[in-house]
Design an enzyme around this catalytic site. Sequence first.
Site, PDB file in Angstrom:
ATOM      1  N   HIS A  69       0.833  -1.205   0.000  1.00  0.00           N
ATOM      2  CA  HIS A  69       0.000   0.000   0.000  1.00  0.00           C
ATOM      3  C   HIS A  69       0.864   1.249   0.000  1.00  0.00           C
ATOM      4  CE1 HIS A  69       0.162   1.504   4.246  1.00  0.00           C
ATOM      5  NE2 HIS A  69       0.381   0.250   4.572  1.00  0.00           N
ATOM      6  N   GLU A 203      -5.318   1.577   2.262  1.00  0.00           N
ATOM      7  CA  GLU A 203      -5.103   0.464   3.194  1.00  0.00           C
ATOM      8  C   GLU A 203      -5.345   0.899   4.628  1.00  0.00           C
ATOM      9  OE1 GLU A 203      -2.606  -2.175   5.909  1.00  0.00           O
ATOM     10  OE2 GLU A 203      -2.617   0.003   5.603  1.00  0.00           O
ATOM     11  N   GLU A 204      -4.904   2.103   4.956  1.00  0.00           N
ATOM     12  CA  GLU A 204      -4.951   2.553   6.344  1.00  0.00           C
ATOM     13  C   GLU A 204      -6.371   2.798   6.854  1.00  0.00           C
ATOM     14  OE1 GLU A 204      -2.564   2.350   8.215  1.00  0.00           O
ATOM     15  OE2 GLU A 204      -0.670   2.762   7.204  1.00  0.00           O
TER      16      GLU A 204
END
Length: 341
Positions: A69, A203-204
């Site tokens: 990511h 992603e986070e």
Amino acid sequence: MTFDIFETFKELSAAFGPSGRENGIAEVLTELAANTIHDIGDWDHHTDALNNLIYHRAGTGKKILLAAHMDSIGIVVTHIDENGFARFAQVGGLMIGDLIDRRVRFQNGTRGVISFEEKTPYAKLSFDNLFLDIGAANREQAEKYIQVGDFAVFDGEPFQQGDIICGPYLDNRIGCLTLIGVMAELAKADYDADLYVAFTAQEEVGLRGAQTAAFAVQPDYAIAVDVTDTGDMPERKYPMAVKLGAGPAIKIMDRSVICDTDVKKALYAAAEKCSIPVQREIMEFGGTDTGVIQRTAGGVRAGAVSIPTRYIHSPSEMASISDIENAIKLIAYAVSKGLEG
């Protein structure tokens, strides 16, 4: 190695790319790939609707997806008061202790400092007690520089000290750097994999980009690259068999995934063949893109290689250059053998 790991990380770390705003980091990665990989003409690339940057080199073998990511954690402005101070929300997971008196920067270059309401006891602070100061005298002046909905990231200068590099956004710019290195290494190898490399978005905030990228590719095998905690610091709150500088970690499981046995075997075999030190990773908290990739469509044989990293999600993440170099060699060799051990 065809590039300097620290200098390349500095460039990637400086790129603006919080979750949902990955265009800046995607541009830097595209330029890095073009300047680093001498057979880049053999790769097609595109950006999908979710901002994933996906490279493809066609082959006749198994379809393999490598993913890292490219987004980072950050903050987003939610309110600006009459005195010019801003309130904000988290973009990804942040710890209050990592934010006090920290500098942040916005995409337009505006910088500010996060501080807290001092009448609240430090031990009782919540995110509601934090604010952002850009030095504005009032709301009207502040709104010349920032607006509600603007994103900001940590503002810090990385450093290298021996085998160690330290700075903001090793998570996961170092995973992206690793995959650029793998692509460069594979230019020297004879392999037949139908290979995709995805630099994923968001992603986070919920592993979102990897889910759409994996669904589009529907690979036979996948390896995600990300950072992982270490258990080698004083009075670690829970034991973990991963140390800084002892080699890349082959993931066994985390909260989102139990990794595929065949992929793990292929990575262990590659480590033995290339005399690469590796560690075994069980991360009790958190997850990575591996989890959603594994569950895509009818399922994917998925594993992960992790870079041991201290102080994750802080402005001062720390990793070992030798671990990164060995991760590049490990993944490149495993892919060149088709992940068949």
